[in-house]
Design an enzyme around this catalytic site. Structure first.
Site, PDB file in Angstrom:
ATOM      1  N   LYS A 214      50.423  -4.608  20.237  1.00  0.00           N
ATOM      2  CA  LYS A 214      49.203  -4.298  21.145  1.00  0.00           C
ATOM      3  C   LYS A 214      49.634  -3.600  22.398  1.00  0.00           C
ATOM      4  O   LYS A 214      49.106  -2.743  23.032  1.00  0.00           O
ATOM      5  CB  LYS A 214      48.123  -5.346  21.157  1.00  0.00           C
ATOM      6  CG  LYS A 214      47.450  -5.541  19.987  1.00  0.00           C
ATOM      7  CD  LYS A 214      46.635  -6.679  20.056  1.00  0.00           C
ATOM      8  CE  LYS A 214      45.765  -7.195  18.672  1.00  0.00           C
ATOM      9  NZ  LYS A 214      44.971  -8.214  18.845  1.00  0.00           N
TER      10      LYS A 214
ATOM     11  N   HIS B 283      49.409  -2.643 -15.863  1.00  0.00           N
ATOM     12  CA  HIS B 283      49.900  -1.369 -15.937  1.00  0.00           C
ATOM     13  C   HIS B 283      50.984  -0.706 -15.062  1.00  0.00           C
ATOM     14  O   HIS B 283      51.450   0.574 -15.244  1.00  0.00           O
ATOM     15  CB  HIS B 283      48.992  -0.383 -16.759  1.00  0.00           C
ATOM     16  CG  HIS B 283      48.311  -0.894 -18.080  1.00  0.00           C
ATOM     17  ND1 HIS B 283      48.625  -0.730 -19.148  1.00  0.00           N
ATOM     18  CD2 HIS B 283      47.130  -1.746 -17.974  1.00  0.00           C
ATOM     19  CE1 HIS B 283      47.912  -1.396 -20.069  1.00  0.00           C
ATOM     20  NE2 HIS B 283      46.970  -1.843 -19.349  1.00  0.00           N
TER      21      HIS B 283
ATOM     22  N   GLU C  55      49.143 -13.253   8.318  1.00  0.00           N
ATOM     23  CA  GLU C  55      49.259 -13.333   9.626  1.00  0.00           C
ATOM     24  C   GLU C  55      49.308 -14.502   9.834  1.00  0.00           C
ATOM     25  O   GLU C  55      49.806 -15.014  11.017  1.00  0.00           O
ATOM     26  CB  GLU C  55      47.980 -12.582  10.246  1.00  0.00           C
ATOM     27  CG  GLU C  55      47.977 -12.452  11.553  1.00  0.00           C
ATOM     28  CD  GLU C  55      46.719 -11.621  11.977  1.00  0.00           C
ATOM     29  OE1 GLU C  55      47.044 -10.465  12.628  1.00  0.00           O
ATOM     30  OE2 GLU C  55      45.698 -12.002  11.752  1.00  0.00           O
TER      31      GLU C  55
END
Length: 406
Positions: free
Chosen positions: A397, A284, A259
């Site tokens: 938003k 792995h 961010e």
């Protein structure tokens, strides 16, 4: 102590000194408040402890927050699992997922709980929605809320105004402290104090990092930031954390870097892409890509020198199974796996560094988190961007509000 060893060619100090000067200017300006929380948040400890001292009935602290209002606290909860001095458990609601919401509520009782509603702006839609759901779930009247809820927000925000209206205790985040840089503000200090963690040691560790950078002129952060920001073909930074205790820290690291550093600069899109892994498990899964895939990654290893209560692998011999790890401390095995992986990557000429904590406690957690905040600010200066805004998030938003209004 925290040691950061860099396994790549470092720059001459005159090449990076101007960036150090610009960070110093940022501190002196007072515009970026997180730098000063190491001192200003000390008063919060007394205020928090005084508020909670007569609430012996509280066994659960339930934090409701998103992004910077929850990631850092989750990181500390995971790292300080051995540090808690009382029986209060910390739950975190940080998503509008009915699964996690319902699962958390199954574990708590209202009369044993205190809820922390955290929103810097005071209008985070996810937080407000979860707040309303809690009121409905526990069938609370408005006049009862002050017994069960605490607000943490900016002064004069909508949440603060509502707190004043309802008589709910409010703790404040400084206006010049951004959400993802707020872990040493009320966002982190209040829940830590409520749960019995050593918040003072956290601040002391962060202050030690501040002094190493600004007073003692240790240059690992500058060197690392410059190397990683100037290697344009390797703009993915992998944090390989060797302990399950770093799971929450990995999430916080991703939010902080992504961010802060993923920005548009004119017509260019720039930034470092963070990836976080847990060792030895992710050896792995993801290690193969780092070793043999595109050389577009730098790798930071994070390890603990000394771990408490690590069992020793018993000296049991089988006919077909090997005995290489017999009588080895389990944590020593983990660190050996870390070192082996690290040197394998160095042999492939990847840019690698390692951060080693002496042990995992509040002091070292504070140092580590402040280290990464300074690293992020330094990268922002070097990339020529605004480290502290998030315009790309704001677009989503606005679209969400339009969807809900329709």
């Amino acid at each position: 102590m925290l040691n950061n060893t860099l396994f790549f060619k470092q720059s001459e100090i005159h090449t990076i000194s101007s960036y150090a000067n610009r960070i110093n200017d940022e501190v002196k300006s007072g515009d970026i408040g997180y730098y000063h929380l190491i001192d200003t948040s000390l008063n919060l400890i007394d205020e928090s402890l005084q508020f909670i001292q007569d609430k012996e009935y509280v066994k659960n602290i339930v934090l409701v927050g998103m992004g910077g209002s929850s990631c850092g606290v989750k990181a500390l909860r995971d790292m300080l699992f051995n540090e808690k001095s009382n029986q209060r458990e910390l739950f975190i609601l940080d998503n509008t997922s009915s699964h996690s919401f319902n699962k958390t509520l199954e574990k708590i009782k209202l009369e044993e709980s205190l809820f922390l509603i955290i929103s810097k702006t005071g209008s985070t839609i996810e937080v407000v929605s979860l707040f309303k759901l809690l009121i409905e779930h526990f069938k609370l009247d408005m006049q009862e809320l002050k017994k069960y809820f605490v607000f943490i927000t900016d002064k004069d925000s909508k949440l603060h105004q509502e707190g004043e209206n309802l008589g709910i205790k409010c703790f404040f985040i400084p206006a010049n402290v951004g959400g993802r840089f707020s872990i040493l503000s009320a966002v982190g200090i209040v829940p830590l104090c409520f749960c019995g963690y050593n918040a003072k040691a956290l601040l002391e560790g962060a202050k030690a990092c501040f002094e190493d950078f600004f007073t003692h002129k240790k240059d690992e952060i500058l060197q690392k930031a410059y190397h990683y920001c100037t290697h344009k073909n390797a703009n993915i930074n992998v944090l390989f954390s060797y302990s399950d205790a770093f799971k929450g820290f990995n999430e916080w690291y991703i939010q902080l870097i992504a961010e802060s550093l993923g920005k548009k600069q004119g017509y260019k899109r720039i930034g470092l892409t963070p990836i976080a892994l847990i060792g030895a498990r992710d050896q792995h899964s993801f290690l193969q890509l780092i070793m043999d895939g595109p050389k577009n990654k730098t790798v930071t290893f994070l390890k603990i020198k000394d771990a408490q209560k690590a069992p020793i692998i018993p000296d049991i011999h089988f006919k077909f199974l090997d005995s290489l790890s017999n009588k080895v401390n389990l944590h020593e095995l983990l660190n050996a796996q870390c070192d082996a992986t690290m040197h394998a990557l160095i042999a492939e000429n990847l840019s690698v560094d390692v951060i080693e904590l002496e042990k995992l406690d509040a002091w070292h957690a504070g140092y580590l988190m402040y280290y990464y905040e300074l690293f992020t600010s330094t990268c922002g200066v070097m990339l020529g961007i605004n480290t502290y805004d998030q315009p790309g998030v704001e677009v989503g938003k606005l679209i969400l509000k339009n969807i809900l209004n329709s």
